[in-house]
Motif scaffolding. Structure first.
Motif, mmCIF file in Angstrom:
data_model
loop_
_atom_site.group_PDB
_atom_site.id
_atom_site.type_symbol
_atom_site.label_atom_id
_atom_site.label_comp_id
_atom_site.label_asym_id
_atom_site.label_seq_id
_atom_site.Cartn_x
_atom_site.Cartn_y
_atom_site.Cartn_z
ATOM 1 N N SER A 1 0.881 -1.320 -0.023
ATOM 2 C CA SER A 1 0.209 -0.101 -0.008
ATOM 3 C C SER A 1 1.080 1.272 -0.025
ATOM 4 O O SER A 1 2.020 1.170 0.585
ATOM 5 N N ALA A 2 0.337 2.366 -0.433
ATOM 6 C CA ALA A 2 1.223 3.512 -0.639
ATOM 7 C C ALA A 2 0.215 4.868 -0.564
ATOM 8 O O ALA A 2 -1.018 4.640 -0.878
ATOM 9 N N GLN A 3 0.701 5.719 0.129
ATOM 10 C CA GLN A 3 -0.114 7.110 0.118
ATOM 11 C C GLN A 3 0.756 8.286 0.236
ATOM 12 O O GLN A 3 1.871 8.102 0.468
ATOM 13 N N PHE A 4 0.343 9.443 -0.312
ATOM 14 C CA PHE A 4 0.853 10.624 -0.723
ATOM 15 C C PHE A 4 0.025 11.706 0.019
ATOM 16 O O PHE A 4 -1.210 11.559 -0.269
ATOM 17 N N ALA A 5 0.462 12.846 0.552
ATOM 18 C CA ALA A 5 -0.285 14.073 0.744
ATOM 19 C C ALA A 5 0.734 15.197 0.206
ATOM 20 O O ALA A 5 1.904 15.414 0.540
ATOM 21 N N LEU A 6 0.080 15.917 -0.759
ATOM 22 C CA LEU A 6 0.926 16.788 -1.603
ATOM 23 C C LEU A 6 0.524 18.340 -0.934
ATOM 24 O O LEU A 6 -0.642 18.708 -1.143
ATOM 25 N N ASP A 7 1.299 19.220 -0.311
ATOM 26 C CA ASP A 7 1.224 20.517 0.044
ATOM 27 C C ASP A 7 1.139 21.359 -1.261
ATOM 28 O O ASP A 7 2.283 21.681 -2.057
ATOM 29 N N ILE A 8 -0.251 21.996 -1.806
ATOM 30 C CA ILE A 8 -0.178 22.494 -3.058
ATOM 31 C C ILE A 8 0.705 23.980 -2.965
ATOM 32 O O ILE A 8 1.091 24.058 -4.153
ATOM 33 N N ASN A 9 0.612 24.558 -1.951
ATOM 34 C CA ASN A 9 1.356 25.841 -1.913
ATOM 35 C C ASN A 9 2.725 25.584 -2.024
ATOM 36 O O ASN A 9 3.579 26.577 -2.331
ATOM 37 N N SER A 10 3.346 24.401 -1.921
ATOM 38 C CA SER A 10 4.869 24.108 -2.109
ATOM 39 C C SER A 10 5.479 24.005 -3.389
ATOM 40 O O SER A 10 6.281 23.830 -3.712
ATOM 41 N N LEU A 11 4.242 24.108 -4.341
ATOM 42 C CA LEU A 11 4.495 24.163 -5.728
ATOM 43 C C LEU A 11 5.716 25.006 -6.261
ATOM 44 O O LEU A 11 5.404 26.142 -6.311
ATOM 45 N N SER A 12 6.655 24.392 -7.066
ATOM 46 C CA SER A 12 7.693 25.284 -7.760
ATOM 47 C C SER A 12 7.424 24.881 -9.139
ATOM 48 O O SER A 12 7.175 23.621 -9.574
ATOM 49 N N LEU A 13 7.786 25.925 -10.030
ATOM 50 C CA LEU A 13 7.562 25.684 -11.460
ATOM 51 C C LEU A 13 8.698 26.096 -12.340
ATOM 52 O O LEU A 13 9.437 26.903 -11.907
ATOM 53 N N ASN A 14 8.683 25.482 -13.425
ATOM 54 C CA ASN A 14 9.808 26.045 -14.504
ATOM 55 C C ASN A 14 9.356 27.202 -14.991
ATOM 56 O O ASN A 14 10.099 27.960 -15.469
ATOM 57 N N LYS A 15 8.103 27.673 -14.888
ATOM 58 C CA LYS A 15 7.691 28.927 -15.212
ATOM 59 C C LYS A 15 7.000 29.763 -14.186
ATOM 60 O O LYS A 15 5.759 29.582 -14.050
ATOM 61 N N PRO A 16 7.887 30.413 -13.419
ATOM 62 C CA PRO A 16 7.306 30.960 -11.898
ATOM 63 C C PRO A 16 6.211 32.054 -12.165
ATOM 64 O O PRO A 16 5.411 32.160 -11.400
ATOM 65 N N SER A 17 6.285 32.611 -13.500
ATOM 66 C CA SER A 17 5.387 33.631 -13.975
ATOM 67 C C SER A 17 3.875 33.200 -13.808
ATOM 68 O O SER A 17 2.824 33.807 -13.706
ATOM 69 N N LEU A 18 3.639 31.777 -14.124
ATOM 70 C CA LEU A 18 2.391 31.223 -14.013
ATOM 71 C C LEU A 18 2.063 30.730 -12.930
ATOM 72 O O LEU A 18 0.900 30.157 -12.561
ATOM 73 N N LYS A 19 2.484 30.847 -11.622
ATOM 74 C CA LYS A 19 2.178 30.239 -10.197
ATOM 75 C C LYS A 19 0.918 30.887 -9.668
ATOM 76 O O LYS A 19 0.130 29.977 -9.564
ATOM 77 N N ASN A 20 0.751 32.193 -9.980
ATOM 78 C CA ASN A 20 -0.491 32.709 -9.449
ATOM 79 C C ASN A 20 -1.841 32.124 -10.022
ATOM 80 O O ASN A 20 -2.607 31.739 -9.492
ATOM 81 N N MET A 21 -1.547 31.962 -11.656
ATOM 82 C CA MET A 21 -2.724 31.382 -12.224
ATOM 83 C C MET A 21 -2.977 30.010 -11.939
ATOM 84 O O MET A 21 -4.030 29.363 -11.796
ATOM 85 N N ILE A 22 -1.753 29.193 -11.520
ATOM 86 C CA ILE A 22 -1.895 27.704 -11.552
ATOM 87 C C ILE A 22 -2.587 27.331 -10.153
ATOM 88 O O ILE A 22 -3.317 26.407 -9.960
ATOM 89 N N LEU A 23 -2.155 28.125 -9.141
ATOM 90 C CA LEU A 23 -2.662 28.072 -7.987
ATOM 91 C C LEU A 23 -4.234 28.637 -7.716
ATOM 92 O O LEU A 23 -4.629 28.493 -6.641
ATOM 93 N N GLY A 24 -4.799 29.376 -8.573
ATOM 94 C CA GLY A 24 -5.636 30.237 -8.400
ATOM 95 C C GLY A 24 -7.095 29.370 -8.595
ATOM 96 O O GLY A 24 -7.037 28.135 -8.876
ATOM 97 N N LYS A 25 -8.167 30.013 -8.541
ATOM 98 C CA LYS A 25 -9.528 29.397 -8.549
ATOM 99 C C LYS A 25 -9.744 28.538 -9.816
ATOM 100 O O LYS A 25 -10.480 27.632 -9.778
#
Length: 189
Positions: free
Chosen positions: A71-95
């Protein structure tokens, strides 16, 4: 037949029998901090946006002799996301996409490990993202690390549709198909 030969045969039969009936001992594993847990998605049809979750809680109960019981399980902190295109971070984390303000954690919980071949598994489980749970199958290779017996090398992939998790379709030229990837190592606890 002499007594020594008889004793040897009895011990051999007992040892062989115990190997078949003795319970296997699964080990507890966790992903190393260097392991890549993230995704890749096409943007505007030609470039790729890659994201890595920097904070991942993980656990796996795995015995190579009895992988069907794993068995396996993961919990990912969405706000810890780093991107190769940082300018998109607000859009990707948005509504319209992750909606991290309301859904800060994504989870995966396996419910079946299927052996496909030597070290190759199909891991079926549930991915919960934005409060929506969908079945996902991870195509996974788990191999003992030749340099360190306390590590298992892992490569795992799946493809999901963003819209299955309530994300807006074709928003800002971002593709519908998302490649989920895990690459690195599991380490025994």
């Amino acid at each position: 037949m002499n007594v020594q030969t008889t004793i040897k045969r009895v011990l051999i039969v007992a040892a062989v029998s115990l190997n078949f009936i003795a319970p296997a001992h699964a080990q507890e594993w966790t992903l190393t901090p260097q392991t890549y847990v993230g995704f890749e998605i096409k943007s505007m049809g030609f470039s790729k946006v890659k994201g890595k979750f920097e904070q991942v809680q993980s656990s796996m109960n795995f015995d190579p002799e009895m992988p069907q019981n794993a068995s396996a399980q993961f919990a990912l902190d969405i706000n810890s996301l780093s991107l190769n295109k940082p300018s998109l971070k607000n859009m990707i984390l948005g509504k319209d996409l992750f909606y991290a303000e309301k859904y800060p954690i994504a989870t995966f919980k396996s419910h079946e490990f299927i052996v496909l071949s030597n070290h190759h598994y199909s891991i079926k489980g549930d991915l919960t993202l934005r409060g929506i749970t969908q079945p996902v199958t991870l195509d996974t290779v788990l191999k003992p690390n030749p340099a360190n017996p306390k590590l298992l090398d892992v490569q795992s992939k799946a493809v999901v549709n963003r819209s299955d998790f309530g994300m807006k379709k074709a928003f800002g030229g971002i593709g519908e198909k998302v490649n989920i990837e895990v690459e690195g190592h599991w380490k025994t606890r």
